[in-house]
Every structure is written in structure tokens, then in C-alpha cells.
Design an enzyme around this catalytic site. Structure first.
Site, mmCIF file in Angstrom:
data_model
loop_
_atom_site.group_PDB
_atom_site.id
_atom_site.type_symbol
_atom_site.label_atom_id
_atom_site.label_comp_id
_atom_site.label_asym_id
_atom_site.label_seq_id
_atom_site.Cartn_x
_atom_site.Cartn_y
_atom_site.Cartn_z
ATOM 1 C CB CYS A 94 -1.446 -0.261 1.340
ATOM 2 S SG CYS A 94 -2.452 0.950 1.136
ATOM 3 C CG HIS A 145 -3.656 -3.646 3.159
ATOM 4 N ND1 HIS A 145 -2.104 -3.261 3.789
ATOM 5 C CD2 HIS A 145 -4.056 -3.012 2.976
ATOM 6 C CE1 HIS A 145 -2.424 -1.901 4.334
ATOM 7 N NE2 HIS A 145 -3.291 -1.504 3.610
ATOM 8 C CD GLU A 149 -1.225 -6.265 5.697
ATOM 9 O OE1 GLU A 149 -1.956 -5.155 6.028
ATOM 10 O OE2 GLU A 149 -0.499 -6.536 4.471
#
Length: 218
Positions: free
Chosen positions: A91, A186, A188
Site C-alpha cells: 500500500c 494488503h 497480510e
């Protein structure tokens, strides 16, 4: 065990740390690098917007700017690039990579409503460039999460864009010859305890990043 530096504030990097641990790596969150050679790779995490002065613009819609953080993260990135160590930008981290190599960003995307965080991540389809790392991992088209209102514009030196959204927003990049990767989404928040049924598995990219560190040991 791979030692991965996460260049951010520790109170905001738990998801990155948890994902790295789940993949068998040892994450360290800090904005100070006393010895760059003790780390196998760098993650530049998401966050607020980047100081427009760093890419030669006045503020035209940037929010939650932390100039000191931006400069610290760019200094850490410089150390890893100079030592040709692997970097993954997520990001804001992807945008920092582009700026570091001389590119710039859109401070407020025309289609921001389809990308910015609105009580939760948004989801949209993307297309990967044929033959790219992301295409090999996820196929030609695949869904990712989205939580941003800015995006990269002119690519920096050596930067290749390898993933786009249907509105033209760049979702992924890679350096032509350095082990530097960036994604606007993202990963994660798309794996392990955050696994989603409406996106691909983000752990595939994170695992690939760790594998890349094995080929770039100093």
C-alpha cells in the site's frame, strides 16, 4: 530463520508480524537500522499519505501526513536498495518505492470511492501482466482488497507496473533488476486468521517474498 525488518510503528504492524511468524520468519519492527546486514528483507507497510514535497507537489488531497516517518522509511529503503536486499512494499510502501526511484503519485484518485477504506477493506478484480510474478502466483485476473485513495502515477526509474484495476489504477509493481516488489493491496489481511473467501490468498505473495530473500543473501 529469515529476519525481516518491518519499517513502521510497532503499534501498527501486528498483522504483518503475525503473518511473517506464521510463515516461519522472525519479524522486527523498527525505524532504526543499526546493522543492515543482520536482516534478510524489508517490508514497507501501509499507513497514511506521503508528504507531497517528496515528489515535488503541493498538497492536493493528501491526508494524515507524517513527514518524519516518510523520511525515516525512505532512509531504511535506501539502505536495503544499496545492499540489493529484497524489499516488499505494501500500500503506502509501494508508493514509497515508486517515489524513491523518482516516480510520483496521484494524491487523490478520480476513482477513489472504489478503493478507499470504508468501514472495511473494499474488494475488486485486478489483472496481472502476462509473465509477471503476480500472474504466475495468482493467474491473469484475481480479486484483492483495497484501502487507499492515492495511487502511483509516473513510474520511477527501473519500475515496471505489473498489475492494474479496471479503472487503470496500478495495483502492483516490480523493479527491473533489483529484488524490489510492491502491491497496493494488503496481503497480510488476506491470509491466516484474516483469510477471505472473496480474495486470493495473500500468504502466497508473502511466502514468495521470503523465498526471494534466500537468493539474495550478502
Amino acid at each position: 530463520m529469515k529476519k525481516i525488518l518491518i519499517a513502521g510503528y510497532s503499534e501498527k504492524t501486528k498483522n504483518y508480524e503475525n503473518a511473517m511468524r506464521a510463515l516461519g520468519a522472525y519479524p522486527v519492527t523498527t525505524l532504526h537500522v543499526p546493522d543492515i546486514m543482520q536482516y534478510d528483507g524489508l517490508i514497507l507497510p501501509g499507513g497514511g499519505d506521503i508528504d507531497p514535497g517528496l515528489f515535488g507537489q503541493l498538497n492536493q488531497g493528501s491526508r494524515m501526513i507524517d513527514p518524519e516517518l516518510d523520511r525515516l522509511q525512505l532512509a531504511v529503503l535506501k539502505s536495503f536498495v544499496q545492499n540489493q536486499k529484497p524489499v516488499l512494499g505494501i500500500c503506502k510502501g509501494m508508493q514509497l518505492i515508486n517515489i524513491f526511484f523518482g516516480g510520483d503519485i496521484y494524491q487523490h484518485l478520480p476513482s477513489y470511492a472504489s478503493h478507499q477504506y470504508t468501514r472495511e477493506d473494499q474488494i475488486h478484480e485486478t489483472t496481472a501482466k502476462e509473465g509477471s510474478l503476480l500472474q504466475r502466483l495468482y493467474g491473469n485476473t484475481f480479486a484483492v482488497n483495497s484501502a487507499h485513495h492515492q495511487g502511483v502515477d509516473t513510474p520511477g526509474q527501473g519500475i515496471n507496473y505489473i498489475q492494474t484495476c479496471s479503472d487503470g489504477v496500478i495495483e502492483g509493481l516490480i523493479h527491473a533488476y533489483l529484488p524490489v516488489i510492491g502491491v497496493q493491496w494488503h496481503p497480510e489481511r488476506m491470509c491466516f486468521e484474516h483469510t477471505r473467501t472473496d480474495t486470493v490468498d495473500g500468504s502466497l505473495l508473502l511466502k514468495t517474498f521470503l523465498e526471494i530473500t534466500s537468493f539474495h543473501q550478502s
